[in-house]
Design a protein around this motif. Sequence first.
Motif, PDB file in Angstrom:
ATOM      1  N   ARG A  74       9.851  -8.984 -14.592  1.00 28.36           N
ATOM      2  CA  ARG A  74      10.084 -10.082 -13.424  1.00 28.36           C
ATOM      3  C   ARG A  74      10.263  -9.130 -12.117  1.00 28.36           C
ATOM      4  NH1 ARG A  74      14.881 -14.200 -12.298  1.00 28.36           N
ATOM      5  NH2 ARG A  74      14.469 -14.676 -10.178  1.00 28.36           N
ATOM      6  N   HIS A  75      11.267  -8.154 -12.171  1.00 31.73           N
ATOM      7  CA  HIS A  75      11.650  -7.577 -10.672  1.00 31.73           C
ATOM      8  C   HIS A  75      10.908  -6.370 -10.717  1.00 31.73           C
ATOM      9  CE1 HIS A  75      14.805 -10.417 -10.093  1.00 31.73           C
ATOM     10  NE2 HIS A  75      15.226 -10.282 -11.322  1.00 31.73           N
ATOM     11  N   VAL A  76       9.649  -6.404 -10.324  1.00 33.50           N
ATOM     12  CA  VAL A  76       8.580  -5.338 -10.172  1.00 33.50           C
ATOM     13  C   VAL A  76       7.991  -5.429  -8.767  1.00 33.50           C
ATOM     14  CG1 VAL A  76       8.318  -4.937 -12.606  1.00 33.50           C
ATOM     15  CG2 VAL A  76       6.686  -6.261 -11.553  1.00 33.50           C
ATOM     16  N   HIS A  77       7.582  -4.154  -8.200  1.00 31.77           N
ATOM     17  CA  HIS A  77       6.788  -4.374  -7.143  1.00 31.77           C
ATOM     18  C   HIS A  77       5.881  -3.004  -6.992  1.00 31.77           C
ATOM     19  CE1 HIS A  77       5.058  -6.119  -3.534  1.00 31.77           C
ATOM     20  NE2 HIS A  77       5.246  -5.080  -2.710  1.00 31.77           N
ATOM     21  N   TYR A  78       4.809  -3.037  -6.421  1.00 29.90           N
ATOM     22  CA  TYR A  78       3.959  -2.028  -6.159  1.00 29.90           C
ATOM     23  C   TYR A  78       3.693  -2.031  -4.358  1.00 29.90           C
ATOM     24  CZ  TYR A  78       0.809   2.035  -5.978  1.00 29.90           C
ATOM     25  OH  TYR A  78       0.137   3.270  -5.930  1.00 29.90           O
ATOM     26  N   GLN A  79       4.240  -1.165  -3.796  1.00 33.97           N
ATOM     27  CA  GLN A  79       4.205  -1.092  -2.290  1.00 33.97           C
ATOM     28  C   GLN A  79       3.386   0.093  -1.848  1.00 33.97           C
ATOM     29  OE1 GLN A  79       6.271  -3.409  -0.108  1.00 33.97           O
ATOM     30  NE2 GLN A  79       4.819  -2.668   1.257  1.00 33.97           N
ATOM     31  N   LYS A  80       2.258  -0.247  -1.327  1.00 33.56           N
ATOM     32  CA  LYS A  80       1.148   0.804  -1.024  1.00 33.56           C
ATOM     33  C   LYS A  80       1.285   0.693   0.558  1.00 33.56           C
ATOM     34  CE  LYS A  80      -3.652   2.233  -1.779  1.00 33.56           C
ATOM     35  NZ  LYS A  80      -4.771   1.976  -2.439  1.00 33.56           N
ATOM     36  N   ARG A  87      -5.543   1.071   6.687  1.00 35.98           N
ATOM     37  CA  ARG A  87      -5.978  -0.238   6.686  1.00 35.98           C
ATOM     38  C   ARG A  87      -5.635  -1.290   5.665  1.00 35.98           C
ATOM     39  NH1 ARG A  87     -12.472   1.507   5.901  1.00 35.98           N
ATOM     40  NH2 ARG A  87     -12.142   1.711   3.542  1.00 35.98           N
ATOM     41  N   ALA A  88      -5.943  -2.463   5.884  1.00 32.66           N
ATOM     42  CA  ALA A  88      -5.228  -3.439   5.094  1.00 32.66           C
ATOM     43  C   ALA A  88      -5.856  -3.450   3.616  1.00 32.66           C
ATOM     44  CB  ALA A  88      -5.264  -4.868   5.442  1.00 32.66           C
ATOM     45  N   SER A  89      -6.811  -2.674   3.324  1.00 32.72           N
ATOM     46  CA  SER A  89      -7.264  -2.681   2.081  1.00 32.72           C
ATOM     47  C   SER A  89      -8.259  -1.554   1.574  1.00 32.72           C
ATOM     48  CB  SER A  89      -7.774  -4.015   1.287  1.00 32.72           C
ATOM     49  OG  SER A  89      -8.267  -4.030   0.140  1.00 32.72           O
ATOM     50  N   TYR A  90      -8.787  -1.222   0.678  1.00 35.91           N
ATOM     51  CA  TYR A  90      -9.858  -0.318   0.288  1.00 35.91           C
ATOM     52  C   TYR A  90      -9.464   1.143   1.355  1.00 35.91           C
ATOM     53  CZ  TYR A  90     -14.946   0.569  -0.296  1.00 35.91           C
ATOM     54  OH  TYR A  90     -16.225   1.192  -0.727  1.00 35.91           O
ATOM     55  N   ALA A  91      -8.219   1.485   1.098  1.00 37.07           N
ATOM     56  CA  ALA A  91      -8.067   2.858   1.328  1.00 37.07           C
ATOM     57  C   ALA A  91      -6.922   3.725   0.539  1.00 37.07           C
ATOM     58  CB  ALA A  91      -7.438   2.751   2.811  1.00 37.07           C
ATOM     59  N   PHE A  92      -7.031   4.858   0.683  1.00 34.98           N
ATOM     60  CA  PHE A  92      -6.049   5.483  -0.307  1.00 34.98           C
ATOM     61  C   PHE A  92      -4.702   5.349   0.124  1.00 34.98           C
ATOM     62  CE2 PHE A  92      -9.905   7.434  -2.046  1.00 34.98           C
ATOM     63  CZ  PHE A  92      -9.496   7.504  -3.116  1.00 34.98           C
ATOM     64  N   ALA A  93      -3.621   5.812  -0.669  1.00 35.04           N
ATOM     65  CA  ALA A  93      -2.217   5.452  -0.153  1.00 35.04           C
ATOM     66  C   ALA A  93      -1.738   6.776   0.839  1.00 35.04           C
ATOM     67  CB  ALA A  93      -1.172   5.303  -1.342  1.00 35.04           C
ATOM     68  N   LEU A  94      -1.115   6.395   2.113  1.00 30.94           N
ATOM     69  CA  LEU A  94      -0.390   7.599   2.510  1.00 30.94           C
ATOM     70  C   LEU A  94       0.692   7.791   1.817  1.00 30.94           C
ATOM     71  CD1 LEU A  94      -0.438   6.110   6.328  1.00 30.94           C
ATOM     72  CD2 LEU A  94      -1.688   7.887   5.406  1.00 30.94           C
ATOM     73  N   VAL A  95       1.457   6.848   1.415  1.00 32.48           N
ATOM     74  CA  VAL A  95       2.871   6.710   0.411  1.00 32.48           C
ATOM     75  C   VAL A  95       2.573   5.262  -0.458  1.00 32.48           C
ATOM     76  CG1 VAL A  95       5.092   6.554   0.409  1.00 32.48           C
ATOM     77  CG2 VAL A  95       3.986   8.243   2.015  1.00 32.48           C
ATOM     78  N   SER A  96       3.091   5.477  -1.506  1.00 31.59           N
ATOM     79  CA  SER A  96       3.229   4.193  -2.283  1.00 31.59           C
ATOM     80  C   SER A  96       4.320   4.365  -3.151  1.00 31.59           C
ATOM     81  CB  SER A  96       2.027   3.836  -3.152  1.00 31.59           C
ATOM     82  OG  SER A  96       1.818   4.975  -4.083  1.00 31.59           O
ATOM     83  N   ALA A  97       4.964   3.167  -3.550  1.00 33.46           N
ATOM     84  CA  ALA A  97       6.103   3.115  -4.431  1.00 33.46           C
ATOM     85  C   ALA A  97       6.086   2.058  -5.518  1.00 33.46           C
ATOM     86  CB  ALA A  97       7.286   2.916  -3.668  1.00 33.46           C
ATOM     87  N   ALA A  98       6.257   2.472  -6.757  1.00 29.11           N
ATOM     88  CA  ALA A  98       6.188   1.759  -7.998  1.00 29.11           C
ATOM     89  C   ALA A  98       7.641   1.268  -8.232  1.00 29.11           C
ATOM     90  CB  ALA A  98       5.647   2.279  -8.844  1.00 29.11           C
ATOM     91  N   VAL A  99       7.952   0.165  -8.583  1.00 28.66           N
ATOM     92  CA  VAL A  99       9.538   0.047  -8.826  1.00 28.66           C
ATOM     93  C   VAL A  99       9.692  -1.179  -9.943  1.00 28.66           C
ATOM     94  CG1 VAL A  99      10.339   0.788  -6.386  1.00 28.66           C
ATOM     95  CG2 VAL A  99      10.192  -1.736  -6.877  1.00 28.66           C
ATOM     96  N   ALA A 100      10.531  -0.783 -10.766  1.00 30.98           N
ATOM     97  CA  ALA A 100      10.817  -1.862 -11.652  1.00 30.98           C
ATOM     98  C   ALA A 100      12.182  -2.093 -11.832  1.00 30.98           C
ATOM     99  CB  ALA A 100      10.056  -1.481 -13.011  1.00 30.98           C
ATOM    100  N   LEU A 101      13.040  -3.179 -11.821  1.00 34.24           N
ATOM    101  CA  LEU A 101      14.450  -3.320 -11.933  1.00 34.24           C
ATOM    102  C   LEU A 101      14.600  -4.144 -13.153  1.00 34.24           C
ATOM    103  CD1 LEU A 101      15.183  -3.676  -7.987  1.00 34.24           C
ATOM    104  CD2 LEU A 101      15.584  -1.521  -9.493  1.00 34.24           C
ATOM    105  N   ASP A 102      15.757  -4.150 -13.725  1.00 40.74           N
ATOM    106  CA  ASP A 102      16.368  -5.120 -14.729  1.00 40.74           C
ATOM    107  C   ASP A 102      17.652  -5.429 -14.047  1.00 40.74           C
ATOM    108  OD1 ASP A 102      17.117  -6.671 -16.767  1.00 40.74           O
ATOM    109  OD2 ASP A 102      17.412  -5.026 -18.070  1.00 40.74           O
ATOM    110  N   ILE A 103      17.802  -6.817 -13.502  1.00 39.36           N
ATOM    111  CA  ILE A 103      18.863  -7.140 -12.968  1.00 39.36           C
ATOM    112  C   ILE A 103      19.648  -8.299 -13.546  1.00 39.36           C
ATOM    113  CG2 ILE A 103      19.807  -8.122 -10.396  1.00 39.36           C
ATOM    114  CD1 ILE A 103      17.263  -7.130  -9.340  1.00 39.36           C
TER     115      ILE A 103
END
Lengths: 210, 326
Positions: free
Chosen positions: B223-229, B233-249
């Motif tokens: 449930r508590h997951v997110h991939y922030q890229k 541009r808004a799409s179709y580009a490589f990440a400058l930085v990205s974060a994959a997070v998963a939490l159990d709350i």
Amino acid sequence: MTTNPDLDAPANHDEARRTFLKQSSLLTALALVPGSVVTAAAEGFDERVAAAFEKIPLSLKVNGVKHKVSVEPRATLLDFLREQLHLTGTKKGCDYGQCGACTVHVDGQRVNSCLSFAVMHDGQEITTIEGLADGDRLHPMQEAFVKHDGFQCGYCTPGQIMSAVACVREGHAGSEGEIREYMSGNICRCGAYANIVAAIQDVKGGGQKV
Amino acid sequence: MNQFQYVRATKPQAAIDVVAKDPTAKFIAGGTNLVDLMKRGVMTPQKLVDINRLPLNKIEAQPTGLRIGALALNSAVAGDAQVRARQPLLALALNAGASPQLRNMATVGGNMLQRVRCSYFYDLSMPCNKRQPGTGCAALEGINRMHALFGASDKCIAVHPSDMSVALVALDATVLISGPKGDRQLAFSDLHRLPGDTPERDSNLEAGELITAVDIPDNPFTRHVHYQKVRERASYAFALVSAAVALDIENNTIKAARLALGGVAHKPWRLPAAEQALVGQPATEASFRRAAEVAMQGAKAFKHNAYKLRLAPNTLVQALKTASAA
Ligand SMILES: Cc1cc2nc3c(=O)[nH]c(=O)nc-3n(C[C@H](O)[C@H](O)[C@H](O)COP(=O)(O)OP(=O)(O)OC[C@H]3O[C@@H](n4cnc5c(N)ncnc54)[C@H](O)[C@@H]3O)c2cc1C
Ligand code: SF4
Ligand code: FES
Ligand code: FES
């Protein structure tokens, strides 16, 4: 011999090839030549084994028509369609997967034809922009692009339309935002995006079979 | 493009044998990275072994997790009902990568083995230790705004470009490998390497080793997951930085966390210390900020990528906020 600037092989390709072959007895010795094809099958390869310069048999369907041809291993699907089958509706924009002008459907799925080799598509079914209309009747997406001015110069349009059809079929045309995200693999240098989105929304809302 | 010999494998062992014996041979899957690099002359394999007909594209439920075949397409994995239900973070990361057309071609195995996007790696006229060992690293004193913050060496400062891999390292995946010496498994975090003195080697695979599948163990992170890229541009580009997070709350307290950053290192960058810093803490922005500070310890910027020193922690905090609110 073609002089099409889209070809990455130079016009004197045949000559270069002969010269290379003369110099490369070593290479042919290393290569799995057709003589070894029989054993190849037993060893876990199918019959499509080729030396570097040899053309490889390829059978596939393009826009409903069966083709049995031979291709050089390094011909991309895009170059094969344009140069060998003369289906020039599919465009070469960047040749590196960055623009979407070369979008075709392989077994119903949209792909960039510039980034795979034709030989990898043996037995598959390709649809290009030429295969979309039903005789003289334009596909609903083609009609919608005309109606909404979904283009200016038209260079990206075949790719846009192939992608748009797939976008609707995939169920990724639910909202303007979703359409923009799922059409992001198709760049339009004329910036016809707003009208492209309108065309897709029209088709999606119109309920015609796409 | 260079000429090459093409063979199509119908059995994994045959493919492995050819590539193990011939250092100039390469597997080809979707081709979206390899064909690109061959067109530019960056890679010049003399032999291509087409592995697309191998029976390695299944997505299977196992007693303790999911097994995803190496030839499963990125789009198929992202759209798979089991993946979306049991490993939603993976689906999010996959859909953040490339374009719909490319995801219809790209395979799971090829995605994790895609090569760096450093512009000097692509430019044959420039020195690059990764492309041509011993020539030097043009990025070190060149334009290095896309480059690494962690784990770089003076031989190479490029970053791993895959989005999917950032999720897989956070999810404690395991890579299944078949090779000339038999089968083995590798923790996903051990698949990629830091550049060290041998930047020409991207991964710890040996010659001829074929990735057959990736295993992702079941976890509470549904449930508590997110991939922030973050990209230009808004799409179709490589990440400058990205974060994959998963939490159990539970009751607003973080019981477990899995965090990784993309676009900051030569491999997908897991953040164990920041994960520890979150455990037992309330799921608030203050906790997320503290964890992000921990995550950034040891970061070192080059001339043009200092912006990442702020972008990376902010991206991580944003991802954590979104995930905790989900
Ligand atoms: C314009 C563009 C934009 C892109 N944007 C993004 C993005 O935003 N995010 C992102 O993550 N990626 C992006 N990509 C990269 C894309 O995701 C990769 O090219 C793709 O995932 C590679 O998979 P493939 O199957 O096509 O690999 P291939 O090109 O076939 O192979 C890549 C490498 O992996 C090896 N290989 C393949 N399969 C195996 C196996 N099973 N075992 C051992 N070795 C194997 C090959 O030998 C080769 O060296 C982009 C690509 C392009 C062209
Ligand atoms: S950063 Fe790595 S890939 Fe880029 S030029 Fe330096 S050695 Fe080559
Ligand atoms: S020509 Fe294929 S994506 Fe641009
Ligand atoms: S209409 Fe000109 S590029 Fe799209």
